[in-house]
Design a protein around this motif. Structure first.
Motif, PDB file in Angstrom:
ATOM      1  N   ASP A 152       2.181   7.598 -17.696  1.00 60.79           N
ATOM      2  CA  ASP A 152       2.440   8.957 -17.213  1.00 60.79           C
ATOM      3  C   ASP A 152       3.836   9.464 -17.578  1.00 60.79           C
ATOM      4  OD1 ASP A 152       3.834   7.268 -15.513  1.00 60.79           O
ATOM      5  OD2 ASP A 152       3.534   8.553 -13.753  1.00 60.79           O
TER       6      ASP A 152
ATOM      7  N   THR B 118       5.727   7.225 -11.258  1.00 57.69           N
ATOM      8  CA  THR B 118       6.521   6.000 -11.373  1.00 57.69           C
ATOM      9  C   THR B 118       8.020   6.269 -11.372  1.00 57.69           C
ATOM     10  OG1 THR B 118       6.307   6.148 -13.784  1.00 57.69           O
ATOM     11  CG2 THR B 118       4.729   4.749 -12.633  1.00 57.69           C
TER      12      THR B 118
ATOM     13  N   ALA C 102      -5.027   0.973 -15.445  1.00 54.00           N
ATOM     14  CA  ALA C 102      -5.117   1.927 -14.335  1.00 54.00           C
ATOM     15  C   ALA C 102      -6.165   1.482 -13.323  1.00 54.00           C
ATOM     16  CB  ALA C 102      -5.450   3.315 -14.881  1.00 54.00           C
TER      17      ALA C 102
ATOM     18  N   ASP D 206       2.083   1.796  -3.502  1.00 54.64           N
ATOM     19  CA  ASP D 206       1.000   2.301  -4.338  1.00 54.64           C
ATOM     20  C   ASP D 206       0.776   3.792  -4.104  1.00 54.64           C
ATOM     21  OD1 ASP D 206       0.655  -0.209  -5.377  1.00 54.64           O
ATOM     22  OD2 ASP D 206      -1.066  -0.722  -4.109  1.00 54.64           O
ATOM     23  N   GLN D 207       0.822   4.210  -2.828  1.00 52.80           N
ATOM     24  CA  GLN D 207       0.616   5.623  -2.511  1.00 52.80           C
ATOM     25  C   GLN D 207       1.760   6.479  -3.058  1.00 52.80           C
ATOM     26  OE1 GLN D 207       0.081   5.730   1.749  1.00 52.80           O
ATOM     27  NE2 GLN D 207      -2.023   4.943   1.654  1.00 52.80           N
TER      28      GLN D 207
ATOM     29  N   GLU E 211       0.830  -1.209   0.000  1.00 55.55           N
ATOM     30  CA  GLU E 211       0.000   0.000   0.000  1.00 55.55           C
ATOM     31  C   GLU E 211       0.866   1.261   0.000  1.00 55.55           C
ATOM     32  OE1 GLU E 211      -3.591   2.100   2.614  1.00 55.55           O
ATOM     33  OE2 GLU E 211      -2.774   0.151   3.226  1.00 55.55           O
TER      34      GLU E 211
ATOM     35  N   LYS F  55      -6.572  -2.477  -9.771  1.00 56.80           N
ATOM     36  CA  LYS F  55      -6.017  -2.196  -8.445  1.00 56.80           C
ATOM     37  C   LYS F  55      -5.439  -3.433  -7.769  1.00 56.80           C
ATOM     38  CE  LYS F  55      -7.294   2.077  -8.832  1.00 56.80           C
ATOM     39  NZ  LYS F  55      -6.271   3.119  -9.153  1.00 56.80           N
TER      40      LYS F  55
ATOM     41  N   ILE G  97       3.501   5.842  -5.742  1.00 54.20           N
ATOM     42  CA  ILE G  97       3.293   5.960  -7.187  1.00 54.20           C
ATOM     43  C   ILE G  97       2.201   6.974  -7.493  1.00 54.20           C
ATOM     44  CG2 ILE G  97       2.552   4.705  -9.256  1.00 54.20           C
ATOM     45  CD1 ILE G  97       3.830   2.191  -7.998  1.00 54.20           C
ATOM     46  N   GLN G  98       1.111   6.932  -6.714  1.00 56.55           N
ATOM     47  CA  GLN G  98      -0.001   7.841  -6.961  1.00 56.55           C
ATOM     48  C   GLN G  98       0.380   9.293  -6.697  1.00 56.55           C
ATOM     49  OE1 GLN G  98      -3.215   6.368  -4.544  1.00 56.55           O
ATOM     50  NE2 GLN G  98      -3.301   4.390  -5.641  1.00 56.55           N
ATOM     51  N   SER G  99       1.192   9.517  -5.678  1.00 58.01           N
ATOM     52  CA  SER G  99       1.512  10.893  -5.296  1.00 58.01           C
ATOM     53  C   SER G  99       2.697  11.478  -6.068  1.00 58.01           C
ATOM     54  CB  SER G  99       1.800  10.977  -3.782  1.00 58.01           C
ATOM     55  OG  SER G  99       2.934  10.160  -3.463  1.00 58.01           O
TER      56      SER G  99
END
Length: 913
Positions: free
Chosen positions: A78, A42, A317, A34-35, A31, A320, A37-39
């Motif tokens: 991205d 990559t 995308a 994942d956070q 997790e 999940k 990467i999201q914030s």
């Protein structure tokens, strides 16, 4: 971890051997990633992961090398750069290209022609080529010098179709596909053949595996020119387009480490992964892209996978829990191929239907939308991103693995089918479906008028699309492919450089290998010419006496020599240098031949003439790398091929696999190779001088040849050049070396290479012991004499009623009387090449059969090719003619103990082997 058939489940591959003692903590770590990467994207996540792996290694945490990644694109969505072109325009004329390429092959298959062609390869690879041709591949007029592009051989119709749109070819040219004589002046070769189309193709590629190998050495050669200060090649890139099935050839993979070791970041492989060989899937039960990723990454390459088109980005995308990636990872290639031969509904059921999560992911998509989920190799954006990343990557060569469909867009009869190699014609329905798919403005009536001749499509040079196409090529420096031959003339060495060859060895014994090396050394000392010479040696330089080159010429290594040489105290110590002249490929005959090809074509690829001189164990030349020499001939390579340690009985001790008794025959099958078997240093000197004048002299009518010289390791007294030497005879293949010394029954002894001294010894024995008068002729080239004889016969055949020209060998021996005994250190078929052109009674002595280890004298006696065997054979022929006593042959046979291998005397010890 290997990516083979049993280890392709990538997600579990790192963890399945270890127990998860705290799944909750594991989930928290995942997790957190994942956070991140999201914030932060990559790129930041990549740095963090690499830092953790590096730290884990430092703390001795056993983390296996990750040689494969998930079955998804290497470049995340991205991080993709913006596509700079006008995609709608490019897509429009790409459709015209694909139409014209298919029609070209289809028209060549009409009943009155039927010459074949490949219809599916270009259809599946069009995007890969067009992204390069519109945005990356630099032409010859580019300030940086232009790129070198190795086009996949079976995709040649696509290159012709583009040349048609560019205005470089006409419809009549396209209709000359594979009809090179009957459509002379408008003929197109089946594959990239520079010799057949010397202004168009640069590199021959359809002998599978040779293209990848030659591309690697082309990239090395470009750096070699740069590091030696001959030419600035810093902006020139080498692109090689390959098939995934082709990568099973040993040559395709066997030299990858060289590109990595030398940091050839001027090299990009683009592998068209349509998952299909000619007859079936490449890896039906496995995943060829994963396998190749592991292989290339393990060899030290940068790997970029282009697996899925942009339509997949939203699905990935939304993935999940990784269910979709799991399905992608676990689906074998055989299934992926089947999906493209079925329907969208089939894909929904059999691919997405593997898990409830993935089935739900596409519930909002129609069957048609599922069918239109493209593979990455057909997506301009994805391919552009990969090419841009490849050209910007520093320090390693790059391989792009592009997922495609063979026969893409050609319709259900072709797309993804195993039968596409045999299917070369489109039915009328296929043509209509293909036309509709590509939106080609051609009517049903036009197609129905003659289904065997559907029209090509060209909108005219003034159309916006063609203007755009032309502007893109102009900006990139001109058309590709294009071959030019605009090299500046080079200053050839004067007579002084050949003096060492003319002098002989005096009282010192020297093998012809050493005579050649001494001559080469003087040629390399020539102020203007010497820098053009490229000595190429596998791991045998010291064997051939070329260690004397080490201190001055040095061995090329783009990284220099960063170690303390073990032989540094020797005068001839091993010495590597960034600007070194010698290419020392190691135990690598195939790579050496590729290096020879790259150097020998620099006059065309770079406008900088180089003279490669490749010296090797003669047995391991044409026998091992013959196909590469054919490709070299096709590419119009110029240079010298030196078969050292030649002969079946001369290389003592090494035995069967080293004993060359046939390389002149193998070489003779290659029309581009001029073969010589010289006996003495002065012969070598004249042959080398003549060869250089033929290859690079201003008056040469046929410069695109390679000279093959066999040289030996047996030391002999090298005579000085005779004052009245018949140079013309030497160069054409035969001259009178030693006229008979006595009057008596006449015979002619013809010998080549190392056998000439045996013939001279036999001449003396015949005169002293039998009163026989023998002339000794040095045959420098049995092959060239045969070619001349066949040419004379052909001229006579084609000119009935004209006075036929006599073959040169016939002219030379016209006044010579008596039977002929021909001998060499090769099998009988080598001297037998000239038998038909001589009216004399003709006998051949040769070393047929397998070689073996023994003394030279014993081996020659065993094969009955030594001096006493020559004597007995001559006496037998003279006895049959009644010119010597009928008992002479048996008496000689017994006197010389011809069946006793220990009684042989022809030959001496010595000479490195």
């Amino acid at each position: 971890m290997s990516a083979g058939e049993d280890t392709s489940h990538i997600l579990s591959g790192l963890t399945h051997q270890l127990p998860d003692r705290d799944p909750e903590e594991t989930a928290e770590w995942i997790e957190s990633l994942d956070q991140l990467i999201q914030s932060q994207g990559t790129e930041r996540a990549q740095f963090i992961m690499r830092s953790l792996l590096q730290r884990a290694g430092a703390q001795s945490v056993g983390v296996p090398m990750v040689t494969t990644t998930d079955y998804v694109n290497t470049i995340p969505a991205d991080q993709e750069p913006a596509f700079p072109g006008k995609e709608e325009i490019e897509r429009k004329y790409r459709a015209w290209l694909r139409w014209n390429a298919a029609v070209l092959v289809h028209r060549a298959q009409r009943p009155d022609i039927g010459v074949g062609g490949h219809i599916s390869t270009y259809a599946g690879a069009a995007t890969l080529y067009e992204v390069g041709l519109n945005h990356f591949f630099r032409g010859k007029d580019h300030p940086g010098g232009g790129d070198h592009v190795f086009f996949q051989g079976h995709a040649s119709p696509g290159m012709y179709a583009r040349a048609f749109l560019e205005g470089r070819m006409s419809e009549e040219d396209l209709d000359g596909f594979r009809q090179e004589k009957s459509k002379a002046g408008h003929a197109l070769s089946s594959y990239p053949h520079p010799r057949l189309m010397p202004e168009f193709w640069e590199f021959p590629t359809v002998s599978m595996g040779i293209g990848p190998m030659n591309a690697i050495y082309q990239a090395q050669s470009n750096r070699y020119l740069q590091n030696r200060g001959i030419k600035d090649t810093s902006q020139q890139h080498v692109w090689a387009f390959l098939g995934d099935g082709e990568m099973d050839e040993p040559e395709s993979r066997g030299l990858l480490q060289l590109a990595a070791n030398e940091n050839l970041d001027n090299l990009t492989f683009v592998i068209n992964c349509n998952l299909q060989r000619l007859d079936g899937p490449v890896r039906g039960n496995g995943k060829i892209m994963q396998e190749l990723e592991a292989f290339f990454r393990g060899a030290g390459w940068n790997v970029i996978k282009v697996v899925w088109g942009r339509e997949w980005d939203p699905l990935l995308a939304a993935d999940k829990d990784g269910a979709l990636v799991d399905v992608m990872n676990e689906t074998p290639d055989g299934d992926y191929q089947t999906y493209k031969a079925e329907s969208g509904g089939f894909v929904r059921e059999h691919f997405f239907g593997k898990t409830p999560q993935t089935k739900e992911m596409v519930s909002h998509l129609s069957d048609e939308e599922i069918w239109n989920l493209k593979r990455g190799g057909h997506d301009y954006h994805k391919v552009y991103a990969a090419y841009k990343a490849a050209t910007e990557f520093e320090g390693k060569p790059t391989v792009i693995l592009a997922h495609t469909v063979k026969g893409y867009g050609l319709g259900t009869h072709f797309e993804g089918r195993n039968a596409t190699h045999q299917m070369k014609k489109l039915t009328l329905d296929d043509l209509k479906q293909f036309r509709d798919h590509l939106r080609i403005p051609i009517t049903d009536e036009q197609l129905e008028a003659d289904p065997y001749r559907p029209p090509y499509y060209h909108p005219g040079q003034d159309s916006p699309e063609i203007q755009y196409l032309q502007e893109r090529r102009k900006a990139l420096g001109g058309y590709v492919p294009e071959r030019r031959n605009t090299a500046e003339p080079i200053h050839l060495p004067d007579d002084k450089a050949y003096e060492v060859a003319k002098r002989g060895s005096g009282k010192q014994m020297a093998a012809t290998t050493m005579a050649f090396v001494r001559l080469l050394k003087d040629l390399m000392r020539d102020k203007d010419f010497g820098k053009r010479v490229v000595p190429i040696v596998p791991d045998e330089a010291r064997t051939f006496g070329m260690d004397s080159f080490f201190p001055t010429s040095k061995i090329y290594n783009p990284k220099g020599q960063n170690y303390l040489s073990v032989d540094r105290d020797l005068v001839l110590a091993y010495k590597e240098s960034i600007s070194g002249q010698i290419l020392h490929a190691g135990i690598n005959e195939a790579g050496s031949t590729a290096a020879f090809t790259a150097a020998g074509t620099a006059y065309a690829t770079h406008g900088e003439p180089l003279i490669p001189i490749y010296i090797f164990y003669s047995m391991f030349g044409f026998q091992r790398t013959g196909d590469s020499f054919w490709a070299a001939g096709d590419q119009m390579t110029r240079g010298f091929i030196i078969g050292a340690t030649a002969g079946r009985t001369t290389l003592t001790g090494e035995g069967l696999q080293h004993a060359d008794g046939h390389s002149p025959l193998l070489a003779s099958t290659n029309p581009a190779v001029v073969t010589y078997d010289p006996a003495y240093g002065y012969e070598i000197g004249h042959i080398m001088k003549s060869g250089l004048e033929r290859m690079y002299g201003p008056d040469s009518k046929d410069p695109n040849v390679m000279y093959y010289l066999t040289v030996y390791n047996e030391p002999i007294l090298q005579p000085a050049e005779p004052e009245e030497l018949d140079v013309e005879g030497l160069l054409k293949g035969i001259y009178l070396l030693a006229p008979a010394k006595v009057d008596g029954p006449r015979t002619q002894l013809l010998a080549s290479g190392v056998s000439v001294p045996w013939a001279l010894e036999a001449q003396q024995i015949l005169a002293d012991e039998w009163g026989v008068s023998a002339d000794v002729w040095s045959v420098t080239s049995w092959t060239e004499l045969r070619r001349d004889g066949l040419a004379a016969e052909e001229e006579a055949f084609l000119n009935p009623g004209s006075e036929p020209r006599k073959p040169f060998v016939t002219e030379q021996l016209e006044g010579a009387t008596g039977p002929i005994v021909a001998v060499s250190d090769y099998m009988k078929a080598v001297p037998d090449q000239i038998r038909q052109f001589l009216p004399h009674e003709f006998a051949t002595l040769g070393a047929d059969g397998f070689g073996f280890s023994d003394t030279r004298a014993a081996a020659r006696r065993f094969f009955k090719i030594d001096s006493h065997s020559i004597v007995v054979r001559a006496l037998e022929m003279l006895a049959r003619r009644g010119e010597v006593d009928q008992n002479a042959p048996k008496e000689a046979f017994d006197r010389y103990k011809l069946n006793d291998v220990t009684a042989g005397t022809s030959g001496n010890a010595g000479g490195d082997s």
